[in-house]
Design a protein around this motif. Sequence first.
Motif, PDB file in Angstrom:
ATOM      1  N   ASN A  58      16.078  -1.336  15.549  1.00 19.79           N
ATOM      2  CA  ASN A  58      15.854  -0.176  14.686  1.00 19.79           C
ATOM      3  C   ASN A  58      14.382  -0.031  14.323  1.00 19.79           C
ATOM      4  N   MET A  59      13.726  -1.144  14.044  1.00 15.61           N
ATOM      5  CA  MET A  59      12.301  -1.101  13.722  1.00 15.61           C
ATOM      6  C   MET A  59      11.487  -0.577  14.903  1.00 15.61           C
ATOM      7  N   LEU A  60      11.783  -1.112  16.081  1.00 14.23           N
ATOM      8  CA  LEU A  60      11.012  -0.732  17.262  1.00 14.23           C
ATOM      9  C   LEU A  60      11.264   0.718  17.669  1.00 14.23           C
ATOM     10  N   ALA A  61      12.405   1.253  17.276  1.00 12.96           N
ATOM     11  CA  ALA A  61      12.707   2.652  17.581  1.00 12.96           C
ATOM     12  C   ALA A  61      11.828   3.600  16.768  1.00 12.96           C
ATOM     13  N   ARG A  62      11.232   3.096  15.676  1.00  9.19           N
ATOM     14  CA  ARG A  62      10.376   3.924  14.816  1.00  9.19           C
ATOM     15  C   ARG A  62       9.009   3.275  14.640  1.00  9.19           C
ATOM     16  N   ARG A  63       8.319   3.121  15.733  1.00 12.11           N
ATOM     17  CA  ARG A  63       6.980   2.516  15.664  1.00 12.11           C
ATOM     18  C   ARG A  63       6.042   3.332  14.783  1.00 12.11           C
ATOM     19  N   ASP A  64       6.286   4.640  14.699  1.00 12.92           N
ATOM     20  CA  ASP A  64       5.448   5.473  13.836  1.00 12.92           C
ATOM     21  C   ASP A  64       5.573   5.040  12.371  1.00 12.92           C
ATOM     22  N   TYR A  65       6.756   4.640  11.960  1.00 12.38           N
ATOM     23  CA  TYR A  65       6.953   4.154  10.602  1.00 12.38           C
ATOM     24  C   TYR A  65       6.148   2.872  10.380  1.00 12.38           C
ATOM     25  N   LEU A  66       6.233   1.954  11.335  1.00 13.90           N
ATOM     26  CA  LEU A  66       5.490   0.701  11.230  1.00 13.90           C
ATOM     27  C   LEU A  66       3.987   0.964  11.161  1.00 13.90           C
ATOM     28  N   GLU A  67       3.506   1.852  12.019  1.00 12.15           N
ATOM     29  CA  GLU A  67       2.075   2.182  12.042  1.00 12.15           C
ATOM     30  C   GLU A  67       1.642   2.820  10.727  1.00 12.15           C
ATOM     31  N   ASN A  68       2.474   3.701  10.168  1.00 13.25           N
ATOM     32  CA  ASN A  68       2.137   4.341   8.892  1.00 13.25           C
ATOM     33  C   ASN A  68       2.110   3.324   7.758  1.00 13.25           C
ATOM     34  N   PHE A  69       3.026   2.364   7.786  1.00 12.80           N
ATOM     35  CA  PHE A  69       3.038   1.326   6.770  1.00 12.80           C
ATOM     36  C   PHE A  69       1.743   0.517   6.829  1.00 12.80           C
ATOM     37  N   VAL A  70       1.337   0.127   8.026  1.00 10.80           N
ATOM     38  CA  VAL A  70       0.108  -0.650   8.187  1.00 10.80           C
ATOM     39  C   VAL A  70      -1.104   0.169   7.727  1.00 10.80           C
ATOM     40  N   LYS A  71      -1.115   1.458   8.040  1.00 14.21           N
ATOM     41  CA  LYS A  71      -2.210   2.324   7.580  1.00 14.21           C
ATOM     42  C   LYS A  71      -2.218   2.413   6.056  1.00 14.21           C
ATOM     43  N   SER A  72      -1.036   2.475   5.446  1.00 10.38           N
ATOM     44  CA  SER A  72      -0.981   2.566   3.980  1.00 10.38           C
ATOM     45  C   SER A  72      -1.505   1.282   3.340  1.00 10.38           C
ATOM     46  N   LEU A  73      -1.305   0.141   4.005  1.00 10.83           N
ATOM     47  CA  LEU A  73      -1.855  -1.121   3.498  1.00 10.83           C
ATOM     48  C   LEU A  73      -3.377  -1.084   3.491  1.00 10.83           C
ATOM     49  N   ALA A  74      -3.945  -0.502   4.527  1.00 14.45           N
ATOM     50  CA  ALA A  74      -5.404  -0.407   4.595  1.00 14.45           C
ATOM     51  C   ALA A  74      -5.924   0.515   3.495  1.00 14.45           C
ATOM     52  N   ALA A  75      -5.190   1.580   3.218  1.00 19.55           N
ATOM     53  CA  ALA A  75      -5.617   2.539   2.194  1.00 19.55           C
ATOM     54  C   ALA A  75      -5.406   2.010   0.778  1.00 19.55           C
ATOM     55  N   ASN A  76      -4.351   1.210   0.588  1.00 18.32           N
ATOM     56  CA  ASN A  76      -4.019   0.682  -0.736  1.00 18.32           C
ATOM     57  C   ASN A  76      -3.537  -0.757  -0.580  1.00 18.32           C
ATOM     58  N   PRO A  77      -4.449  -1.715  -0.487  1.00 21.26           N
ATOM     59  CA  PRO A  77      -4.070  -3.099  -0.188  1.00 21.26           C
ATOM     60  C   PRO A  77      -3.152  -3.750  -1.224  1.00 21.26           C
ATOM     61  N   THR A  78      -3.187  -3.325  -2.463  1.00 21.45           N
ATOM     62  CA  THR A  78      -2.353  -3.983  -3.473  1.00 21.45           C
ATOM     63  C   THR A  78      -0.898  -3.573  -3.358  1.00 21.45           C
ATOM     64  N   GLN A  79      -0.611  -2.332  -3.011  1.00 22.88           N
ATOM     65  CA  GLN A  79       0.747  -1.828  -2.790  1.00 22.88           C
ATOM     66  C   GLN A  79       1.652  -1.948  -4.014  1.00 22.88           C
ATOM     67  N   PHE A  80       1.123  -2.227  -5.181  1.00 25.32           N
ATOM     68  CA  PHE A  80       1.949  -2.364  -6.367  1.00 25.32           C
ATOM     69  C   PHE A  80       1.392  -1.508  -7.503  1.00 25.32           C
ATOM     70  N   PRO A  81       1.538  -0.191  -7.385  1.00 28.13           N
ATOM     71  CA  PRO A  81       1.048   0.653  -8.477  1.00 28.13           C
ATOM     72  C   PRO A  81       1.831   0.356  -9.746  1.00 28.13           C
ATOM     73  N   ASP A  82       1.180   0.511 -10.867  1.00 28.15           N
ATOM     74  CA  ASP A  82       1.807   0.214 -12.150  1.00 28.15           C
ATOM     75  C   ASP A  82       2.101   1.512 -12.887  1.00 28.15           C
ATOM     76  N   TYR A  83       3.384   1.884 -12.911  1.00 27.78           N
ATOM     77  CA  TYR A  83       3.815   3.064 -13.645  1.00 27.78           C
ATOM     78  C   TYR A  83       4.538   2.681 -14.931  1.00 27.78           C
ATOM     79  N   GLY A  84       4.292   1.471 -15.378  1.00 23.84           N
ATOM     80  CA  GLY A  84       4.947   0.974 -16.576  1.00 23.84           C
ATOM     81  C   GLY A  84       4.775   1.872 -17.782  1.00 23.84           C
ATOM     82  N   HIS A  85       3.616   2.491 -17.914  1.00 22.47           N
ATOM     83  CA  HIS A  85       3.343   3.367 -19.044  1.00 22.47           C
ATOM     84  C   HIS A  85       4.187   4.646 -19.023  1.00 22.47           C
ATOM     85  N   ARG A  86       4.841   4.936 -17.905  1.00 22.08           N
ATOM     86  CA  ARG A  86       5.657   6.155 -17.799  1.00 22.08           C
ATOM     87  C   ARG A  86       7.155   5.865 -17.776  1.00 22.08           C
TER      88      ARG A  86
END
Length: 149
Positions: A58-86
Motif C-alpha cells: 500500500n505504501m509503495l502504491a502511493r510513492r507521491d504520499y511518501l515523497e510529500n511526507f519527506v518534503k514536509s519534514l524538510a519544510a517543518n523538521p519538528t512536525q509537532f505544532p503546538d495548538y494547546g492554546h486553542r
Amino acid sequence: MGGTGGPSQFVPMPTEGIKLLQGLYREPTLENLKKMLNVFVYDPSTMTEELMAARLQNMLARRDYLENFVKSLAANPTQFPDYGHRLNEIKAPTLVIWGRDDRFVPMDVGLRLVWGMPNADLLIFGRCGHWAHWEHAERFNDTVAKFLS
C-alpha cells in the motif's frame, strides 16, 4: 492527532517511533517497515508477515504520499505544532484514546489534549502502543460505539 498537543515534556523529540517512521518513508523497504512496526505496537508478535507485506504494498502504491511526507519534514523538521492554546475552543464531547506504551506519541501529549478540552475524556489502554484500535480492538470498538450513541 497526537502532534496537535505539541511536543512531549518527558520524551526527547522526535521519538523513537517517529524516527523509524521517517526512515521508512525515506526508504520504504520491508526491513524498515518491520523496524517501525516493532515499536508501533506493544506486542510485535501480532504483526504477521501478511500484514507487513500488505502495508508495504500500500505504501509503495502511493510513492507521491511518501515523497510529500519527506518534503514536509524538510519544510517543518519538528512536525509537532503546538495548538494547546486553542484546545479550549473544542466544545464538543471528545473521547481521547491512548496506548500507555506508545513510543510514537507519548502519553503526556494525550494528557495535555484532555486537559485543554473542556468536554474531553481519556481512555488509556495498558500494554498498548500507538495502535489501540488494533491491539485492543474489541474494547476499543465497544467504547467508541457507546461514545457515539
